[in-house]
Write a protein that holds these residues in place. Structure first.
Motif, PDB file in Angstrom:
ATOM      1  N   GLN A   1       0.830  -1.225   0.000  1.00 17.78           N
ATOM      2  CA  GLN A   1       0.000   0.000   0.000  1.00 17.78           C
ATOM      3  C   GLN A   1       0.856   1.264   0.000  1.00 17.78           C
ATOM      4  O   GLN A   1       0.577   2.216  -0.706  1.00 17.78           O
ATOM      5  CB  GLN A   1      -0.900   0.002   1.244  1.00 17.78           C
ATOM      6  N   ALA A   2       1.830   1.250   0.821  1.00 16.16           N
ATOM      7  CA  ALA A   2       2.701   2.433   0.925  1.00 16.16           C
ATOM      8  C   ALA A   2       3.291   2.758  -0.435  1.00 16.16           C
ATOM      9  O   ALA A   2       3.338   3.927  -0.849  1.00 16.16           O
ATOM     10  CB  ALA A   2       3.805   2.211   1.943  1.00 16.16           C
ATOM     11  N   GLU A   3       3.733   1.748  -1.137  1.00 16.52           N
ATOM     12  CA  GLU A   3       4.309   1.960  -2.468  1.00 16.52           C
ATOM     13  C   GLU A   3       3.266   2.526  -3.427  1.00 16.52           C
ATOM     14  O   GLU A   3       3.528   3.479  -4.167  1.00 16.52           O
ATOM     15  CB  GLU A   3       4.861   0.650  -3.028  1.00 16.52           C
ATOM     16  N   ASP A   4       2.058   1.921  -3.400  1.00 21.39           N
ATOM     17  CA  ASP A   4       0.981   2.394  -4.273  1.00 21.39           C
ATOM     18  C   ASP A   4       0.693   3.863  -4.006  1.00 21.39           C
ATOM     19  O   ASP A   4       0.577   4.675  -4.926  1.00 21.39           O
ATOM     20  CB  ASP A   4      -0.293   1.571  -4.041  1.00 21.39           C
ATOM     21  N   GLN A   5       0.568   4.213  -2.712  1.00 20.21           N
ATOM     22  CA  GLN A   5       0.276   5.604  -2.356  1.00 20.21           C
ATOM     23  C   GLN A   5       1.379   6.534  -2.879  1.00 20.21           C
ATOM     24  O   GLN A   5       1.115   7.592  -3.438  1.00 20.21           O
ATOM     25  CB  GLN A   5       0.152   5.737  -0.837  1.00 20.21           C
ATOM     26  N   GLU A   7       3.401   6.064  -5.320  1.00 18.01           N
ATOM     27  CA  GLU A   7       3.313   6.149  -6.779  1.00 18.01           C
ATOM     28  C   GLU A   7       2.188   7.092  -7.190  1.00 18.01           C
ATOM     29  O   GLU A   7       2.353   7.953  -8.063  1.00 18.01           O
ATOM     30  CB  GLU A   7       3.101   4.752  -7.382  1.00 18.01           C
ATOM     31  N   ASP A   8       1.004   6.890  -6.577  1.00 23.20           N
ATOM     32  CA  ASP A   8      -0.151   7.733  -6.903  1.00 23.20           C
ATOM     33  C   ASP A   8       0.182   9.207  -6.667  1.00 23.20           C
ATOM     34  O   ASP A   8      -0.104  10.075  -7.498  1.00 23.20           O
ATOM     35  CB  ASP A   8      -1.364   7.331  -6.044  1.00 23.20           C
ATOM     36  N   GLN A   9       0.761   9.468  -5.486  1.00 21.96           N
ATOM     37  CA  GLN A   9       1.110  10.860  -5.166  1.00 21.96           C
ATOM     38  C   GLN A   9       2.082  11.436  -6.208  1.00 21.96           C
ATOM     39  O   GLN A   9       1.915  12.553  -6.686  1.00 21.96           O
ATOM     40  CB  GLN A   9       1.738  10.944  -3.771  1.00 21.96           C
ATOM     41  N   ALA A  10       3.083  10.643  -6.517  1.00 21.26           N
ATOM     42  CA  ALA A  10       4.085  11.099  -7.473  1.00 21.26           C
ATOM     43  C   ALA A  10       3.422  11.385  -8.817  1.00 21.26           C
ATOM     44  O   ALA A  10       3.697  12.422  -9.444  1.00 21.26           O
ATOM     45  CB  ALA A  10       5.185  10.039  -7.633  1.00 21.26           C
ATOM     46  N   GLU A  11       2.536  10.493  -9.251  1.00 22.46           N
ATOM     47  CA  GLU A  11       1.832  10.691 -10.526  1.00 22.46           C
ATOM     48  C   GLU A  11       0.971  11.953 -10.468  1.00 22.46           C
ATOM     49  O   GLU A  11       0.978  12.766 -11.388  1.00 22.46           O
ATOM     50  CB  GLU A  11       0.964   9.468 -10.849  1.00 22.46           C
ATOM     51  N   ASP A  12       0.198  12.089  -9.374  1.00 19.67           N
ATOM     52  CA  ASP A  12      -0.681  13.256  -9.222  1.00 19.67           C
ATOM     53  C   ASP A  12       0.144  14.542  -9.288  1.00 19.67           C
ATOM     54  O   ASP A  12      -0.216  15.503  -9.974  1.00 19.67           O
ATOM     55  CB  ASP A  12      -1.435  13.194  -7.884  1.00 19.67           C
ATOM     56  N   GLN A  13       1.244  14.555  -8.518  1.00 18.97           N
ATOM     57  CA  GLN A  13       2.093  15.751  -8.499  1.00 18.97           C
ATOM     58  C   GLN A  13       2.627  16.059  -9.898  1.00 18.97           C
ATOM     59  O   GLN A  13       2.596  17.208 -10.360  1.00 18.97           O
ATOM     60  CB  GLN A  13       3.252  15.559  -7.520  1.00 18.97           C
ATOM     61  N   ALA A  14       3.099  15.026 -10.571  1.00 15.41           N
ATOM     62  CA  ALA A  14       3.651  15.217 -11.910  1.00 15.41           C
ATOM     63  C   ALA A  14       2.586  15.769 -12.844  1.00 15.41           C
ATOM     64  O   ALA A  14       2.849  16.715 -13.612  1.00 15.41           O
ATOM     65  CB  ALA A  14       4.207  13.891 -12.445  1.00 15.41           C
TER      66      ALA A  14
END
Length: 101
Positions: A1-5, A7-14
């Motif tokens: 989960q931590a990894e998914d979060q 990744e999601d955050q990084a994608e959203d920010q990008a």
């Protein structure tokens, strides 16, 4: 989960950054274009006005000079004619008087 979060955050920010940059660029371009257009239009109008004024000014002196010259000529001619007539009349009268006497 931590990894998914993460990744999601990084994608959203990008994505957010990319959107923001794209918006900023689009706004900047639109502003620059608008400024250039208004500047160009203002310059063109100013140039046109300047040209019109220059033309009007150029025409005015010519017209004024022509009018003044025409007036002067008319006045001079009128003066000469009245002088000539007055002289002729005076001469005629003098001759007549001399003859009568």
């Amino acid at each position: 989960q931590a990894e998914d979060q993460a990744e999601d955050q990084a994608e959203d920010q990008a994505e957010d950054q990319a959107e923001d940059q794209a918006e900023d660029q689009a706004e900047d371009q639109a502003e620059e274009q608008a400024e250039e257009q208004t500047e160009n239009q203002a310059e063109e109008q100013a140039e046109e006005q300047a040209e019109e004024q220059a033309e009007e000014q150029a025409e005015d002196p010519v017209e004024e000079q022509a009018e003044e010259q025409a007036e002067d000529q008319v006045e001079e001619q009128a003066e000469e004619q009245t002088e000539n007539q007055a002289e002729e009349q005076a001469e005629e009268q003098a001759e007549e008087q001399a003859e009568e006497q």
